[in-house]
Write an enzyme that holds these catalytic residues in place. Sequence first.
Site, PDB file in Angstrom:
ATOM      1  N   ASP A 129     -33.059  46.642 -83.530  1.00 19.95           N
ATOM      2  CA  ASP A 129     -32.225  46.553 -82.335  1.00 19.95           C
ATOM      3  C   ASP A 129     -32.914  47.298 -81.196  1.00 19.95           C
ATOM      4  O   ASP A 129     -33.289  48.465 -81.351  1.00 19.95           O
ATOM      5  CB  ASP A 129     -30.855  47.172 -82.632  1.00 19.95           C
ATOM      6  CG  ASP A 129     -29.815  46.768 -81.602  1.00 19.95           C
ATOM      7  OD1 ASP A 129     -29.983  45.713 -80.965  1.00 19.95           O
ATOM      8  OD2 ASP A 129     -28.833  47.518 -81.435  1.00 19.95           O
ATOM      9  N   TYR A 140     -33.079  48.204 -76.781  1.00 19.24           N
ATOM     10  CA  TYR A 140     -32.238  48.943 -75.826  1.00 19.24           C
ATOM     11  C   TYR A 140     -32.804  48.606 -74.459  1.00 19.24           C
ATOM     12  O   TYR A 140     -33.184  49.472 -73.698  1.00 19.24           O
ATOM     13  CB  TYR A 140     -32.417  50.430 -76.179  1.00 19.24           C
ATOM     14  CG  TYR A 140     -31.521  51.442 -75.553  1.00 19.24           C
ATOM     15  CD1 TYR A 140     -30.142  51.322 -75.581  1.00 19.24           C
ATOM     16  CD2 TYR A 140     -32.066  52.593 -74.978  1.00 19.24           C
ATOM     17  CE1 TYR A 140     -29.335  52.307 -75.039  1.00 19.24           C
ATOM     18  CE2 TYR A 140     -31.270  53.586 -74.445  1.00 19.24           C
ATOM     19  CZ  TYR A 140     -29.896  53.434 -74.479  1.00 19.24           C
ATOM     20  OH  TYR A 140     -29.093  54.427 -73.954  1.00 19.24           O
ATOM     21  N   HIS A 144     -27.558  48.953 -68.808  1.00 16.33           N
ATOM     22  CA  HIS A 144     -26.865  49.514 -69.968  1.00 16.33           C
ATOM     23  C   HIS A 144     -27.361  50.928 -70.262  1.00 16.33           C
ATOM     24  O   HIS A 144     -26.567  51.857 -70.430  1.00 16.33           O
ATOM     25  CB  HIS A 144     -27.061  48.620 -71.193  1.00 16.33           C
ATOM     26  CG  HIS A 144     -26.578  49.238 -72.469  1.00 16.33           C
ATOM     27  ND1 HIS A 144     -25.244  49.481 -72.722  1.00 16.33           N
ATOM     28  CD2 HIS A 144     -27.254  49.711 -73.561  1.00 16.33           C
ATOM     29  CE1 HIS A 144     -25.116  50.050 -73.926  1.00 16.33           C
ATOM     30  NE2 HIS A 144     -26.325  50.205 -74.438  1.00 16.33           N
ATOM     31  N   GLU A 172     -21.192  45.363 -78.809  1.00 16.35           N
ATOM     32  CA  GLU A 172     -22.361  45.289 -77.932  1.00 16.35           C
ATOM     33  C   GLU A 172     -22.758  43.820 -77.853  1.00 16.35           C
ATOM     34  O   GLU A 172     -23.095  43.205 -78.868  1.00 16.35           O
ATOM     35  CB  GLU A 172     -23.514  46.152 -78.462  1.00 16.35           C
ATOM     36  CG  GLU A 172     -23.160  47.638 -78.479  1.00 16.35           C
ATOM     37  CD  GLU A 172     -24.367  48.574 -78.539  1.00 16.35           C
ATOM     38  OE1 GLU A 172     -25.404  48.184 -79.093  1.00 16.35           O
ATOM     39  OE2 GLU A 172     -24.249  49.699 -78.010  1.00 16.35           O
ATOM     40  N   GLU A 232     -25.201  41.112 -77.263  1.00 16.10           N
ATOM     41  CA  GLU A 232     -26.659  41.094 -77.301  1.00 16.10           C
ATOM     42  C   GLU A 232     -27.179  39.674 -77.553  1.00 16.10           C
ATOM     43  O   GLU A 232     -26.425  38.784 -77.942  1.00 16.10           O
ATOM     44  CB  GLU A 232     -27.180  42.012 -78.413  1.00 16.10           C
ATOM     45  CG  GLU A 232     -26.608  43.422 -78.354  1.00 16.10           C
ATOM     46  CD  GLU A 232     -27.355  44.421 -79.220  1.00 16.10           C
ATOM     47  OE1 GLU A 232     -28.438  44.073 -79.755  1.00 16.10           O
ATOM     48  OE2 GLU A 232     -26.865  45.561 -79.361  1.00 16.10           O
ATOM     49  N   ASP A 275     -23.229  43.533 -81.863  1.00 15.79           N
ATOM     50  CA  ASP A 275     -23.634  44.705 -82.635  1.00 15.79           C
ATOM     51  C   ASP A 275     -22.489  45.730 -82.589  1.00 15.79           C
ATOM     52  O   ASP A 275     -22.510  46.671 -81.804  1.00 15.79           O
ATOM     53  CB  ASP A 275     -24.918  45.286 -82.033  1.00 15.79           C
ATOM     54  CG  ASP A 275     -25.472  46.422 -82.872  1.00 15.79           C
ATOM     55  OD1 ASP A 275     -25.322  46.385 -84.104  1.00 15.79           O
ATOM     56  OD2 ASP A 275     -26.056  47.350 -82.280  1.00 15.79           O
ATOM     57  N   ARG A 315     -18.365  54.380 -81.728  1.00 15.96           N
ATOM     58  CA  ARG A 315     -18.966  55.355 -80.809  1.00 15.96           C
ATOM     59  C   ARG A 315     -18.760  56.791 -81.258  1.00 15.96           C
ATOM     60  O   ARG A 315     -19.600  57.660 -81.001  1.00 15.96           O
ATOM     61  CB  ARG A 315     -18.376  55.182 -79.405  1.00 15.96           C
ATOM     62  CG  ARG A 315     -18.598  53.825 -78.788  1.00 15.96           C
ATOM     63  CD  ARG A 315     -20.059  53.532 -78.571  1.00 15.96           C
ATOM     64  NE  ARG A 315     -20.242  52.191 -78.005  1.00 15.96           N
ATOM     65  CZ  ARG A 315     -21.422  51.561 -77.993  1.00 15.96           C
ATOM     66  NH1 ARG A 315     -22.508  52.137 -78.496  1.00 15.96           N
ATOM     67  NH2 ARG A 315     -21.506  50.359 -77.477  1.00 15.96           N
ATOM     68  N   GLN A 352     -21.106  57.437 -84.182  1.00 11.38           N
ATOM     69  CA  GLN A 352     -22.462  57.445 -83.633  1.00 11.38           C
ATOM     70  C   GLN A 352     -22.777  58.740 -82.882  1.00 11.38           C
ATOM     71  O   GLN A 352     -23.851  59.321 -83.044  1.00 11.38           O
ATOM     72  CB  GLN A 352     -22.600  56.238 -82.693  1.00 11.38           C
ATOM     73  CG  GLN A 352     -23.978  56.026 -82.086  1.00 11.38           C
ATOM     74  CD  GLN A 352     -23.981  54.865 -81.070  1.00 11.38           C
ATOM     75  OE1 GLN A 352     -23.022  54.106 -80.979  1.00 11.38           O
ATOM     76  NE2 GLN A 352     -25.055  54.745 -80.322  1.00 11.38           N
ATOM     77  N   LYS A 395     -23.345  52.059 -86.699  1.00 12.00           N
ATOM     78  CA  LYS A 395     -23.761  50.675 -86.465  1.00 12.00           C
ATOM     79  C   LYS A 395     -23.797  49.841 -87.738  1.00 12.00           C
ATOM     80  O   LYS A 395     -23.664  48.615 -87.675  1.00 12.00           O
ATOM     81  CB  LYS A 395     -25.184  50.669 -85.893  1.00 12.00           C
ATOM     82  CG  LYS A 395     -25.352  51.421 -84.602  1.00 12.00           C
ATOM     83  CD  LYS A 395     -24.902  50.584 -83.436  1.00 12.00           C
ATOM     84  CE  LYS A 395     -25.329  51.235 -82.131  1.00 12.00           C
ATOM     85  NZ  LYS A 395     -25.107  50.315 -81.002  1.00 12.00           N
ATOM     86  N   THR A 420     -22.944  43.633 -88.149  1.00 15.27           N
ATOM     87  CA  THR A 420     -23.575  43.043 -86.974  1.00 15.27           C
ATOM     88  C   THR A 420     -23.344  41.544 -87.098  1.00 15.27           C
ATOM     89  O   THR A 420     -23.791  40.934 -88.069  1.00 15.27           O
ATOM     90  CB  THR A 420     -25.094  43.338 -86.956  1.00 15.27           C
ATOM     91  OG1 THR A 420     -25.298  44.740 -87.031  1.00 15.27           O
ATOM     92  CG2 THR A 420     -25.743  42.793 -85.690  1.00 15.27           C
ATOM     93  N   GLU A 455     -18.963  50.953 -71.601  1.00 10.84           N
ATOM     94  CA  GLU A 455     -19.264  50.856 -70.175  1.00 10.84           C
ATOM     95  C   GLU A 455     -18.100  50.278 -69.383  1.00 10.84           C
ATOM     96  O   GLU A 455     -17.768  50.766 -68.309  1.00 10.84           O
ATOM     97  CB  GLU A 455     -20.496  49.985 -69.957  1.00 10.84           C
ATOM     98  CG  GLU A 455     -21.756  50.548 -70.559  1.00 10.84           C
ATOM     99  CD  GLU A 455     -22.820  49.461 -70.706  1.00 10.84           C
ATOM    100  OE1 GLU A 455     -23.548  49.212 -69.743  1.00 10.84           O
ATOM    101  OE2 GLU A 455     -22.887  48.847 -71.793  1.00 10.84           O
TER     102      GLU A 455
END
Lengths: 417, 417
Positions: free
Chosen positions: B119, B121, B126, B192, B194, B226, B230, B233, B246, B250, B351
């Site tokens: 994965d 970034y 972001h 997420e 993606e 994904d 939080r 994490q 995570k 997925t 976000e």
Amino acid sequence: MTTRSWVPVPEHSDFPVQNLPYGIFSRAGEPPRAGVAIGEHVLDLSRLGADAGLPYAEDFAAPSLNPFMARGREAWRAVRARLTELLTDEAHRAAVEPYLVPRDTVTLHLPFEVADYVDFYASEHHASNVGRVFRPTQPPLTPNWKHLPIGYHGRAGTVVVSGTPVVRPCGQRKAPDAEAPGFGPSVRLDIEAEVGFVVGTPSELGRPVSAADFADHVFGVVLVNDWSARDIQAWEYVPLGPFLGKSFATSVSPWVVPLEALGAARVAPPAQDPEPLPYLRTDEPWGLDLAIEVACNGEVVSRPPFRTMYWTAAQMLAHMTVNGASLRTGDFYASGTVSGPEPDQRGSFLELGWNGTEPVKLADGSTRAYLADGDTVTLRATAPGRDGVRIGFGEVSGTVEPARGAAGSAGEAEQQQ
Amino acid sequence: MTTRSWVPVPEHSDFPVQNLPYGIFSRAGEPPRAGVAIGEHVLDLSRLGADAGLPYAEDFAAPSLNPFMARGREAWRAVRARLTELLTDEAHRAAVEPYLVPRDTVTLHLPFEVADYVDFYASEHHASNVGRVFRPTQPPLTPNWKHLPIGYHGRAGTVVVSGTPVVRPCGQRKAPDAEAPGFGPSVRLDIEAEVGFVVGTPSELGRPVSAADFADHVFGVVLVNDWSARDIQAWEYVPLGPFLGKSFATSVSPWVVPLEALGAARVAPPAQDPEPLPYLRTDEPWGLDLAIEVACNGEVVSRPPFRTMYWTAAQMLAHMTVNGASLRTGDFYASGTVSGPEPDQRGSFLELGWNGTEPVKLADGSTRAYLADGDTVTLRATAPGRDGVRIGFGEVSGTVEPARGAAGSAGEAEQQQ
């Protein structure tokens, strides 16, 4: 009374009948298949087969241990019991002896297909050393360290068997005082002496596996050298962890020692303070008294004691699945660098040479801050086995080859950096 | 002139003949096998087979696309060309029509066996948002961010196909002012949005793959959610990166859009300053103009524009292998959360709701800081295709199920925390 095999086993052999590790081997022109090591021989399980009353014989013609590992603990027990019988009772000698192959005539292969590979960070001495080297102004352990076995996923596709050459990786690295990163061969190529655990029995997505069920899921144990490019790692790892600094190669020993062979090696792990959360507690300890040796070009440079690891493999398994992550046959997780409290018990050159400030002195008069091209690193380990006999893991070995296709040697790169 | 299929394709369908994405499908009592989506149908490639002059027909009876993906780019081209011919030339209608299966009668499976999952970034917006939320006193991007596409390995074994329920994970999390971590269901369960890239052609250990060879190795593109816890994490990720936050799930979309179908979607990526190191430079841009939609319980809450990604998928591939790491068929890498510059273009609730401080308002009057049990999140995307026709990715969808076997609901856990 010590159980003995009718197969001759030299004194101090890694492979007495109390061990019986599984591997995948081949001979010229023949397909890879499963065998167990006994003394100086490999017993060809695929051919021994059903004639000798070996259950699950069909699994052993496969080029990986995965089909057999997927059978689960009862099958592992049944096969081990039958093999012990076949190899200790003289009455079976005539039937079994034709299937013994001299070990020095075989090629050993990666013994299992790696599903997911996870690397932990479970040695307090190692984590503290790393903290002191890289974050000298902060407490050596991060605040989470004693609450959970920290781990991350590594690259399964670059797990290779002992003997596979390790090409020095290229990548980005930046000196602290440089304005921008440069590119070239790693100049801080290192090892990590680790112990790895191979999952046989899968689990269901959404259902955690408890630490108490460790032996139902984990088939066996191997030695691991988690090659590490410290300069690449240092520049890339914030905030998402190690990536290219590790993913070029992880070497494993070719013989998977069954967990069942390690009963006599079980010890209490170090006391854990603070007491971990309930899902990480176990009534029966899974510390393991494995004595590891790290040799560079044949010279032993360190003797990391696995019994000093803070987190056990059973705790790692419980942690890895507590979020519901499923296990697959072939999942593989390693302990992280094994380092003991003493300077000569450290499992990486980063620690042995204190990040290059106190390079390791070799008998030939040369020194090593990190690995040079042509260096061969070999890990070995032994453990107490049944009957007071010592059993061994064989070895995991790898030789560093020069970087490919990059201008300049690692030595030149060092100066550029 | 617009190429049209003799198969009826509704207006605004994701699957005109310009797309032809591959998937694995089954019907009750039949084994999973390969097909391509066309309009409201799936063309059964395994049965169409050699009768219709389809090359590599034997690959399509497999329960994953891996055998076909392993063939390489020339094979992918040949099959796509033949399929286009068969589906556009009325002369083939009688021969092909019997192999069309209504899409609403099939079950879709994970289309490929995942080898390694990485994965990235790669969205500047972001990464900057995350930095502002979590490290408000520091520059939003880490010093390495504009020099390399940051990435890490994820758990391949928990990549699941769209429609698979997502059980809320349990784990350790610690409030900043708490003395010790607690345990329970995640109270900050997030998505997420993606885009993922599926590798077909493998590469040799020790040999980097250049960005220019991207289209020789990458077979196709899927949408990815994904899922991220939080709170788990945040507590675990220093220093080795995300792990249990995570690894519980997925989700990927079931249709793999061939890279060849995305020629008209190629755009120049944003300018890169500083200029990246030579191995990350490409003459031909691989930015992709994919328009993504994120829906929560059917209501669109965000429209992340993939064309704003700082690093391209070709650069990610070059970076991932620059240390000599090999590729395997089935390797899968995702872009990281796609977020555009505008607030309604953000690809995560972290976000969108600014870490819970500005919860997302839904049309039913409820708000979401993070996901509630029962929420269904669906990602969709479209892109310009050949002939000015718009093509789509189908969807990746998942519904949150309550945590299992843990005392207390997520809501209660929030209060305990």
